[in-house]
Scaffold this active site. Structure first.
Site, PDB file in Angstrom:
ATOM      1  N   GLU A   1    -128.520  36.336 132.749  1.00  0.00           N
ATOM      2  CA  GLU A   1    -127.345  36.799 132.018  1.00  0.00           C
ATOM      3  C   GLU A   1    -127.146  35.998 130.733  1.00  0.00           C
ATOM      4  O   GLU A   1    -126.876  36.533 129.660  1.00  0.00           O
ATOM      5  CB  GLU A   1    -126.082  36.636 132.890  1.00  0.00           C
ATOM      6  CG  GLU A   1    -126.034  37.507 134.125  1.00  0.00           C
ATOM      7  CD  GLU A   1    -126.577  36.808 135.364  1.00  0.00           C
ATOM      8  OE1 GLU A   1    -127.520  35.986 135.237  1.00  0.00           O
ATOM      9  OE2 GLU A   1    -126.055  37.079 136.464  1.00  0.00           O
TER      10      GLU A   1
ATOM     11  N   HIS B   1     -95.244  39.812 143.690  1.00  0.00           N
ATOM     12  CA  HIS B   1     -95.016  41.259 143.520  1.00  0.00           C
ATOM     13  C   HIS B   1     -96.293  42.040 143.796  1.00  0.00           C
ATOM     14  O   HIS B   1     -96.417  43.182 143.349  1.00  0.00           O
ATOM     15  CB  HIS B   1     -94.476  41.511 142.113  1.00  0.00           C
ATOM     16  CG  HIS B   1     -93.179  40.802 141.884  1.00  0.00           C
ATOM     17  ND1 HIS B   1     -91.961  41.355 142.217  1.00  0.00           N
ATOM     18  CD2 HIS B   1     -92.918  39.539 141.435  1.00  0.00           C
ATOM     19  CE1 HIS B   1     -90.997  40.479 141.939  1.00  0.00           C
ATOM     20  NE2 HIS B   1     -91.552  39.365 141.480  1.00  0.00           N
TER      21      HIS B   1
ATOM     22  N   LYS C   1    -131.025  37.825 143.096  1.00  0.00           N
ATOM     23  CA  LYS C   1    -131.618  37.619 141.763  1.00  0.00           C
ATOM     24  C   LYS C   1    -133.048  38.150 141.749  1.00  0.00           C
ATOM     25  O   LYS C   1    -133.470  38.832 140.832  1.00  0.00           O
ATOM     26  CB  LYS C   1    -131.691  36.110 141.449  1.00  0.00           C
ATOM     27  CG  LYS C   1    -130.434  35.478 140.939  1.00  0.00           C
ATOM     28  CD  LYS C   1    -130.765  34.061 140.460  1.00  0.00           C
ATOM     29  CE  LYS C   1    -129.561  33.172 140.430  1.00  0.00           C
ATOM     30  NZ  LYS C   1    -129.887  31.762 140.184  1.00  0.00           N
TER      31      LYS C   1
ATOM     32  N   GLY D   1    -124.451  22.561 139.212  1.00  0.00           N
ATOM     33  CA  GLY D   1    -123.840  23.537 138.294  1.00  0.00           C
ATOM     34  C   GLY D   1    -122.334  23.613 138.450  1.00  0.00           C
ATOM     35  O   GLY D   1    -121.586  23.614 137.468  1.00  0.00           O
ATOM     36  N   ARG D   2    -121.844  23.627 139.690  1.00  0.00           N
ATOM     37  CA  ARG D   2    -120.395  23.787 139.882  1.00  0.00           C
ATOM     38  C   ARG D   2    -119.636  22.474 139.729  1.00  0.00           C
ATOM     39  O   ARG D   2    -118.429  22.426 139.949  1.00  0.00           O
ATOM     40  CB  ARG D   2    -120.100  24.455 141.222  1.00  0.00           C
ATOM     41  CG  ARG D   2    -120.816  23.883 142.430  1.00  0.00           C
ATOM     42  CD  ARG D   2    -120.751  24.850 143.620  1.00  0.00           C
ATOM     43  NE  ARG D   2    -121.551  24.399 144.755  1.00  0.00           N
ATOM     44  CZ  ARG D   2    -122.845  24.635 144.907  1.00  0.00           C
ATOM     45  NH1 ARG D   2    -123.512  25.268 143.952  1.00  0.00           N
ATOM     46  NH2 ARG D   2    -123.488  24.222 145.979  1.00  0.00           N
TER      47      ARG D   2
ATOM     48  N   LYS E   1    -127.551  25.044 132.844  1.00  0.00           N
ATOM     49  CA  LYS E   1    -128.247  23.886 133.393  1.00  0.00           C
ATOM     50  C   LYS E   1    -129.756  24.119 133.378  1.00  0.00           C
ATOM     51  O   LYS E   1    -130.530  23.302 132.908  1.00  0.00           O
ATOM     52  CB  LYS E   1    -127.756  23.601 134.818  1.00  0.00           C
ATOM     53  CG  LYS E   1    -128.489  22.442 135.458  1.00  0.00           C
ATOM     54  CD  LYS E   1    -128.001  22.100 136.840  1.00  0.00           C
ATOM     55  CE  LYS E   1    -128.917  21.037 137.434  1.00  0.00           C
ATOM     56  NZ  LYS E   1    -128.601  20.679 138.798  1.00  0.00           N
TER      57      LYS E   1
ATOM     58  N   GLU F   1    -119.473  28.710 147.042  1.00  0.00           N
ATOM     59  CA  GLU F   1    -120.905  28.458 146.791  1.00  0.00           C
ATOM     60  C   GLU F   1    -121.343  27.185 147.514  1.00  0.00           C
ATOM     61  O   GLU F   1    -122.491  27.053 147.913  1.00  0.00           O
ATOM     62  CB  GLU F   1    -121.175  28.348 145.281  1.00  0.00           C
ATOM     63  CG  GLU F   1    -122.646  28.435 144.924  1.00  0.00           C
ATOM     64  CD  GLU F   1    -122.912  28.700 143.446  1.00  0.00           C
ATOM     65  OE1 GLU F   1    -123.221  29.830 143.064  1.00  0.00           O
ATOM     66  OE2 GLU F   1    -122.821  27.734 142.661  1.00  0.00           O
TER      67      GLU F   1
HETATM   68  O1  F6P Z   1    -126.452  31.613 140.638  1.00  0.00           O
HETATM   69  C1  F6P Z   1    -125.793  30.456 140.944  1.00  0.00           C
HETATM   70  C2  F6P Z   1    -125.945  29.411 139.874  1.00  0.00           C
HETATM   71  O2  F6P Z   1    -127.126  28.717 140.065  1.00  0.00           O
HETATM   72  C3  F6P Z   1    -124.748  28.476 139.880  1.00  0.00           C
HETATM   73  O3  F6P Z   1    -124.849  27.495 140.831  1.00  0.00           O
HETATM   74  C4  F6P Z   1    -124.733  28.000 138.481  1.00  0.00           C
HETATM   75  O4  F6P Z   1    -123.513  27.413 138.137  1.00  0.00           O
HETATM   76  C5  F6P Z   1    -125.017  29.293 137.745  1.00  0.00           C
HETATM   77  O5  F6P Z   1    -125.962  29.956 138.563  1.00  0.00           O
HETATM   78  C6  F6P Z   1    -125.517  29.168 136.341  1.00  0.00           C
HETATM   79  O6  F6P Z   1    -126.699  28.431 136.267  1.00  0.00           O
HETATM   80  P1  F6P Z   1    -127.202  27.799 134.927  1.00  0.00           P
HETATM   81  O7  F6P Z   1    -126.189  26.819 134.459  1.00  0.00           O
HETATM   82  O8  F6P Z   1    -128.510  27.172 135.255  1.00  0.00           O
HETATM   83  O9  F6P Z   1    -127.363  28.908 133.917  1.00  0.00           O
END
Ligand code: F6P
Length: 526
Positions: free
Chosen positions: A213, A386, A497, A269-270, A207, A355
């Protein structure tokens, strides 16, 4: 801008006091509650291809009435209206929360400019996904794409990955979807070894287009394309797509403008699997089925908006969860799908729920003095039986459970499916009923009275899955409103972060324990 009224706090409501009184007076056991012969049929609801049985919960009619009163005394109706109409209910970021607009139909009341924007963005998803599915999207050496790697994390990974896996029945036979999320290089490096760069396409899903990452994994993918295909700027090639709300950042990164698939800032994002972030879903199962997924979610949206409170599936799930958490002091809650294709659902719901509602600050800024979002965990049945079901049956704490299953399964056979469903029904029944210990064998005592919901899907179709996901979205929303928290920000993740960035830039950790760990790592690192 609409915000929750400053004076509201759930513990100040008359209904909260009533619920406290009911809890301390003690609710009859589940076995006693079932003395009412019509309980099973009264505590059951159907909508959008889903059936919810909530009869195995420790709620009497009086508790249910008080829970519904709590919802009525909360600003739920106003906040629901505010969310659907695009008011900035995410107050810490001054943002609307409009993922429901991504699946709305004309006539659902979405602003016409927003509806046009959504239609254009979904048309891009359709165009790109259909070209890839038809073998018309060619790599630099003129070969059709066979492997799609979605590089993203959190909502830019969990939703599309879960849905692609859940809808495996409908997957394109010649296309393979891969998901890379972790910054752990072992994930992407091992995957790339199995792929042919000539026929691989990378979709960088982010987003913000700033996530550490994702950008590191994208850079690794670029180097791989350069080495394999001799491209100097692979991010400009047909092998790279961007799925983002930050178009400019993707273009600055080098992605060709026509290969940037956009969505709006107001998609959290979620909640983004319904947007361009869902491209991998559309590629895997086809755009028509992606549309059916949206339609299922939309059916649940309409139900949430229009169904009376006592028949409102997301609201009832929200209230039952709240009763368990705030009044029965349940510390966690498990989601157990009896369907291997829903194995990723608990992980997906962890982000959605934890979240969103893992907060301790009310909308007003006051700290909460009651429990908010639960710890959500789970894995599929029968595997969980199990592993951790021992604790569910005989441990010292009751864990409320959502059992989820498809009544019909085209990928299984009657023999397996009967055993699978039989196990699920037996578990919820055993947890509810318990059993006295035989004389002299106290270890064989099952206390019972352990609550659960059961959600049945007619079958695991895109439509029903869309409805199921939206069911949980609205459940989490309703709980957040009643708890008077902002379910749509995630400031909790920022500090870690920031400290990671400082550490990676060479700053010394501020505490002695972390300094010692860093020294130990540095001394041993090869
Ligand atoms: O660290 C949390 C977050 O902001 C989530 O809410 C989001 O889904 C994820 O990181 C990834 O963010 P982006 O889509 O901006 O890379």
């Amino acid at each position: 801008m609409t915000t929750q009224p400053r004076h509201y706090s759930p513990r100040q409501t008359p209904a909260w006091g009533r619920l406290e009184a009911l809890a301390s007076a003690g609710v009859p056991s589940l076995r006693e509650l079932f003395n009412q012969p019509d309980r099973a049929s009264r505590y059951q609801l159907q909508c959008a291809g889903l059936l919810l049985d909530y009869s195995k919960n420790r709620i009497s009619d009086a508790v249910l009435e008080a829970l519904l009163a709590l919802a009525a005394e909360s600003p739920l109706t106003q906040q629901r209206q505010a969310m659907f109409s695009g008011a900035a209910i995410n107050t810490t970021e001054q943002r609307a929360v409009l993922h429901t607009a991504l699946r709305a139909h004309s006539g659902d009341g979405v602003d016409s400019a927003i509806a046009a924007e959504v239609a254009e963005q979904l048309a891009a998803v359709e165009r790109v996904s259909e070209q890839i599915r038809a073998g018309q999207w060619l790599g630099e050496s003129g070969r059709a794409i066979t492997d799609i790697v979605n590089i993203g994390i959190g909502g830019s990974d969990l939703g599309p990955k879960m849905v692609c896996s859940a809808l495996a029945e409908f997957a394109h036979p010649d296309l393979r979807m891969h998901f890379v999320s972790n910054v752990d290089g072992a994930q992407i490096l091992q995957l790339l070894k199995t792929l042919d760069a000539h026929t691989t396409l990378v979709a960088v899903a982010s987003k913000t287009f700033t996530t550490q990452e994702t950008l590191l994994n994208a850079a690794t993918a670029q180097r791989w394309f350069s080495a394999e295909l001799g491209l100097t700027q692979p991010q400009r090639s047909r092998h790279f797509l961007a799925l983002t709300a930050n178009r400019q950042a993707a273009i600055d990164y080098g992605v060709a403008p026509q290969q940037v698939l956009e969505f709006a800032e107001w998609v959290g994002g979620r909640y983004s699997l319904w947007s361009a972030i869902g491209l991998s879903i559309a590629i895997s199962v086809g755009f028509d089925r992606f549309r059916q997924l949206l339609d299922g979610a939309r059916a649940m949206d309409r139900h949430f908006v229009t169904a009376p409170a006592a028949e409102n599936m997301p609201l009832l799930l929200a209230l039952i969860g709240l009763w368990e958490s705030n009044f029965n002091h349940s510390a966690s809650y498990a989601v157990i799908p009896y369907c291997e294709r829903l194995a990723l659902l608990p992980a997906y719901l962890q982000q959605l729920d934890m979240e969103s509602n893992g907060k301790s600050c009310q909308i007003s800024g006051e700290p909460v003095d009651y429990r908010t979002g639960p710890i959500l965990w789970g894995q599929t049945g029968t595997n969980g039986q199990h592993a951790f079901f021992q604790l569910l049956h005989q441990g010292t704490q009751a864990v409320p459970i959502d059992f989820i299953a498809a009544i019909n399964d085209n990928l299984s056979n009657p023999e397996h499916h009967t055993v699978l469903l039989g196990n699920m029904l037996a578990q919820s029944s055993a947890l509810m009923s318990g059993q006295p210990a035989p004389a002299g064998q106290p270890h064989r005592y099952y206390p019972g009275n352990r609550p659960s919901n059961t959600v049945l899907l007619e079958e695991l179709t895109p439509f029903n899955l869309g409805a199921l996901i939206a069911l949980y979205e609205h459940k989490v929303f309703a709980q957040g409103v009643i708890w008077n928290i902002n379910s749509f920000d995630q400031w909790g993740v920022e500090l870690g972060k920031k400290m990671a960035n400082q550490l990676l830039q060479g700053d010394s950790p501020s505490d002695p324990s972390t300094q010692a760990l860093l020294a130990a790592i540095e001394a041993r690192r090869r």
